[in-house]
Design an enzyme around this catalytic site. Sequence first.
Site, short mmCIF file in Angstrom:
data_model
loop_
_atom_site.label_atom_id
_atom_site.label_comp_id
_atom_site.label_asym_id
_atom_site.label_seq_id
_atom_site.Cartn_x
_atom_site.Cartn_y
_atom_site.Cartn_z
N SER A 92 0.94 -1.18 0.12
CA SER A 92 -0.04 0.08 0.14
C SER A 92 0.91 1.29 0.07
O SER A 92 0.23 2.41 -0.42
CB SER A 92 -0.95 0.02 1.18
OG SER A 92 -0.15 0.04 2.44
N GLU B 142 -4.89 9.04 12.33
CA GLU B 142 -3.49 8.98 12.98
C GLU B 142 -2.80 7.50 12.52
O GLU B 142 -2.34 7.04 13.15
CB GLU B 142 -3.50 9.11 14.28
CG GLU B 142 -4.10 10.28 15.24
CD GLU B 142 -4.12 10.10 16.66
OE1 GLU B 142 -3.78 9.29 17.20
OE2 GLU B 142 -4.66 11.49 17.07
N HIS C 280 0.58 4.94 6.11
CA HIS C 280 0.29 5.16 4.44
C HIS C 280 0.43 6.57 4.40
O HIS C 280 0.55 7.37 5.26
CB HIS C 280 -1.27 4.99 4.29
CG HIS C 280 -1.62 3.40 4.53
ND1 HIS C 280 -2.21 2.75 5.74
CD2 HIS C 280 -1.29 2.50 3.78
CE1 HIS C 280 -2.41 1.76 5.49
NE2 HIS C 280 -1.49 1.34 4.10
#
Length: 230
Positions: free
Chosen positions: A10, A192, A196
């Site tokens: 990701s 938070e 990513h």
Amino acid sequence: MNKIFWAADSTVQTNDFTTYPQTGIGQVFPLFVKNEYQIVNHAKNGRSTKSFMDEGRLKAIEEKIGAGDFLFIQFGHNDEKKEDPTRYTEPFSTYMENLETFIRVARDHSAYPVLITPLERRCFMDEKHLGIGAHSDYVAAMKQTAEKNNVPLVDLYSMSRMELKRAGEKNSRRWYMFFPEGEYKNHPEKSEDNTHLRYDGAVNFASLIAKGLKEIGGIYAEMLLDDLKL
């Protein structure tokens, strides 16, 4: 046109507006390369070397990659998840073996593999000091794999830790999905997320990969824009 295939997770994947403002490194990497190079980003959220292969994602690359292309291989975040047997790999055995499979796919098609160590998380202990994080063994294992197989390596892990330390805890928030409630219309809740990236972070860390490629030189530097200041 030479292609740069990216196998990763990701932190690299290409996002759309449904996940905005999340932005992956592979999504912005075209900013750094010449027009005659095409990024083919196969990175996908939550994947490890194991699940990426088990789902046929490496096979999809193998069917398209050809002579003169590049395969960027960047994993670690999900390989370390012991609680999930569908993704977990042991760093100094199955993880290294899987990386070698990716390398063979590239070389069997006369393409060039590049290993990229995982991006560090925002694992601050206080304003300036980072914790150890969870990547250490996987970084060491990837470096051993690169040396054993004579594959060029970009050490994004070490470079990103230096960037995080330089910025500090508060200033580095802008690079990650770490923001207050109401900042984004389509993501109204606070976030938070220390893993990513947002656009600025993706560009910043992509520039570190470009810097690493420039330092390797040769065909790896030739893909980059001329007079690129890094």
